[in-house]
Scaffold this motif. Structure first.
Motif, PDB file in Angstrom:
ATOM      1  N   UNK A 112      61.471  12.269 -26.475  1.00  0.00           N
ATOM      2  CA  UNK A 112      62.597  11.659 -27.180  1.00  0.00           C
ATOM      3  C   UNK A 112      62.185  10.266 -27.655  1.00  0.00           C
ATOM      4  N   UNK A 113      62.162  10.063 -28.951  1.00  0.00           N
ATOM      5  CA  UNK A 113      61.759   8.771 -29.521  1.00  0.00           C
ATOM      6  C   UNK A 113      62.664   7.649 -29.032  1.00  0.00           C
ATOM      7  N   UNK A 114      62.043   6.568 -28.552  1.00  0.00           N
ATOM      8  CA  UNK A 114      62.798   5.408 -28.106  1.00  0.00           C
ATOM      9  C   UNK A 114      63.419   5.543 -26.740  1.00  0.00           C
ATOM     10  N   UNK A 115      63.199   6.667 -26.054  1.00  0.00           N
ATOM     11  CA  UNK A 115      63.780   6.871 -24.722  1.00  0.00           C
ATOM     12  C   UNK A 115      62.747   7.556 -23.842  1.00  0.00           C
ATOM     13  N   UNK A 116      61.926   6.756 -23.166  1.00  0.00           N
ATOM     14  CA  UNK A 116      60.812   7.278 -22.386  1.00  0.00           C
ATOM     15  C   UNK A 116      61.275   8.159 -21.220  1.00  0.00           C
ATOM     16  N   UNK A 117      62.392   7.791 -20.599  1.00  0.00           N
ATOM     17  CA  UNK A 117      62.852   8.516 -19.413  1.00  0.00           C
ATOM     18  C   UNK A 117      63.676   9.757 -19.726  1.00  0.00           C
ATOM     19  N   UNK A 118      64.158   9.875 -20.959  1.00  0.00           N
ATOM     20  CA  UNK A 118      65.014  11.003 -21.308  1.00  0.00           C
ATOM     21  C   UNK A 118      64.256  12.321 -21.161  1.00  0.00           C
ATOM     22  N   UNK A 119      64.833  13.289 -20.449  1.00  0.00           N
ATOM     23  CA  UNK A 119      64.248  14.625 -20.238  1.00  0.00           C
ATOM     24  C   UNK A 119      62.935  14.585 -19.439  1.00  0.00           C
ATOM     25  N   UNK A 120      62.673  13.508 -18.775  1.00  0.00           N
ATOM     26  CA  UNK A 120      61.435  13.368 -17.998  1.00  0.00           C
ATOM     27  C   UNK A 120      61.473  14.229 -16.737  1.00  0.00           C
TER      28      UNK A 120
END
Length: 405
Positions: A184-192
């Motif tokens: 997810x661009x701009x959100x490193x932790x999203x869906x991690x």
């Protein structure tokens, strides 16, 4: 002189061939059988009624599959490897894992003296190091897995976009880890997603521990199939059909799904005693928005916690005949004013090998539920992978035939 040069050139060519030795193996499993299930819940004009179910089903002891496994020797102990593994239903030919062509596994990597690094769709560390110690991954099939496979010990869900390391074997000790990029661009932790694990196997003793942490699990983990539906029917963007898994489906709005698991087994002659434990948390409920979520479930907050414990006995009566027995207990936490859910489950199994590749088996599972389940309703029995009961009790019996190639 010319002969010497020609001989040297030929030798160089042969050496190159030796360093580039490669192989590709076609393999698979076909598992088919007859099921009886009591108290199956079904819709009717007056609400819901209960029926007995008799049907053929594919892939209960092990998922029916075919795959390609390849390696190429690059020299110096280094090898290029790949696996492409497809799951399918033998009764209708449908793809498994929500319609994924290679939904079971799909990865490429490098293997060397210190371990293996692979990239693609893969198993998490809880599955790798603890899952094999659960009876559902041995002789009881997915119907003998823990309710809703809530700890993923039975590998209901794989991990996409994963970078994985598995160590070499050091006198029986192995370890590894996995990290999945959310993308997810701009959100490193999203869906991690990330996990760690370790195991020990030497002589009669086998031990395993694992940890799994999943951000935004309704999208990244439960809904990472082409049709947006995972093996446990928790959808990626909605909860259509989610009521088929009342054990945990009401927690689809969790921001984080976390599993801590451990297990062990010890063999005394023909008998193997085993045990597993898992702590499962659905954290920050109500954080993620899920379309079509019933209002009562969407309003949940805080953390839902489950503790699961399993004990088992496996007895190899003869080289061809195996008996198994297990008891599993699952205890949930209270959510707001909702009472905790509890599930008691017993399993028996017998497996007879007609040859090294073909066996016939019989599995029986009984489950009793109490309290309030994740949907906010009175808990009903819900043996993993089957339609829930209309009451707090459910029995399943499976007679199957399995062939490996």
């Amino acid at each position: 002189m010319k002969k010497s040069l020609l001989a040297l050139a030929a030798l160089g060519t042969l050496t190159g061939v030796a360093h580039a030795q490669s192989s590709v193996t076609l393999y698979g499993i076909i598992d088919e059988g007859f099921n009886y299930v009591s108290n199956v819940q079904s819709a009717s004009a007056g609400g819901r009624t209960s029926h007995q179910l008799y049907n053929l089903s594919s892939g209960v002891m092990q998922g029916s599959r075919w795959g390609l496994r390849g390696k190429e020797d690059l020299g110096g102990g280094l090898k290029a490897i790949f696996v492409l593994e497809n799951g399918f239903d033998i009764n209708n030919g449908k793809l498994g894992q929500g319609g994924s062509e290679f939904g079971r596994q799909a990865y490429i990597g490098l293997s060397g003296p210190f371990g293996t690094v692979t990239l693609g769709r893969q198993y998490d560390s809880v599955v790798d190091y603890v899952g094999a110690l659960e009876v559902g991954s041995q002789w009881a099939g997915y119907i003998g897995a823990h309710p809703g496979d809530l700890d993923n010990f039975n590998n209901a869900n794989r991990v996409n976009n994963a970078i994985k390391f598995a160590s070499a074997n050091y006198a029986g000790f192995t370890f590894g880890g996995l990290y999945s990029l959310g993308g997810i661009a701009g959100s490193f932790n999203r869906n991690q997603i990330w996990s760690l694990g370790a195991g020990y196997a030497n002589g009669p003793l086998t031990l395993g521990v694992g940890y799994l942490n999943v951000k935004d699990p309704n999208t990244s983990f439960w809904g990472n199939q082409p049709n947006g539906t995972a093996g446990n029917n928790m959808g990626a963007s909605s909860v259509a059909g989610v009521q088929s898994n009342p054990v945990i489906s009401g927690f689809a709005t969790a921001h984080t799904y976390q599993v801590v698991g451990a297990g062990g087994a010890y063999t005394f002659g023909a008998a193997t005693f085993g045990a597993t434990y898992s702590n499962i948390k659905f954290k920050d409920l109500g954080t993620d928005t899920v379309a079509n979520m019933p209002a009562a479930q969407a309003s949940y907050g805080g953390t839902a916690t489950f503790n699961n414990a399993e004990i088992s006995l496996k007895y190899q009566m003869t080289p061809a005949l195996l008996f198994g027995a297990a008891y599993d207990y699952t205890r949930g936490s209270k959510i707001g004013t909702l009472d905790r859910a509890q599930y008691h489950q017993g399993a028996l199994g017998v497996d007879y090998f007609l040859s090294k590749r073909t066996d016939i088996y019989m599995i029986g599972v009984y489950q009793h539920a109490s309290g309030t389940d994740s949907t906010g309703q009175t808990a009903v029995a819900s043996i993993n992978g089957l339609t829930p009961s209309n009451s707090n009790n459910q029995t399943a019996v499976r007679v199957g035939l399995r062939h490996k190639f």
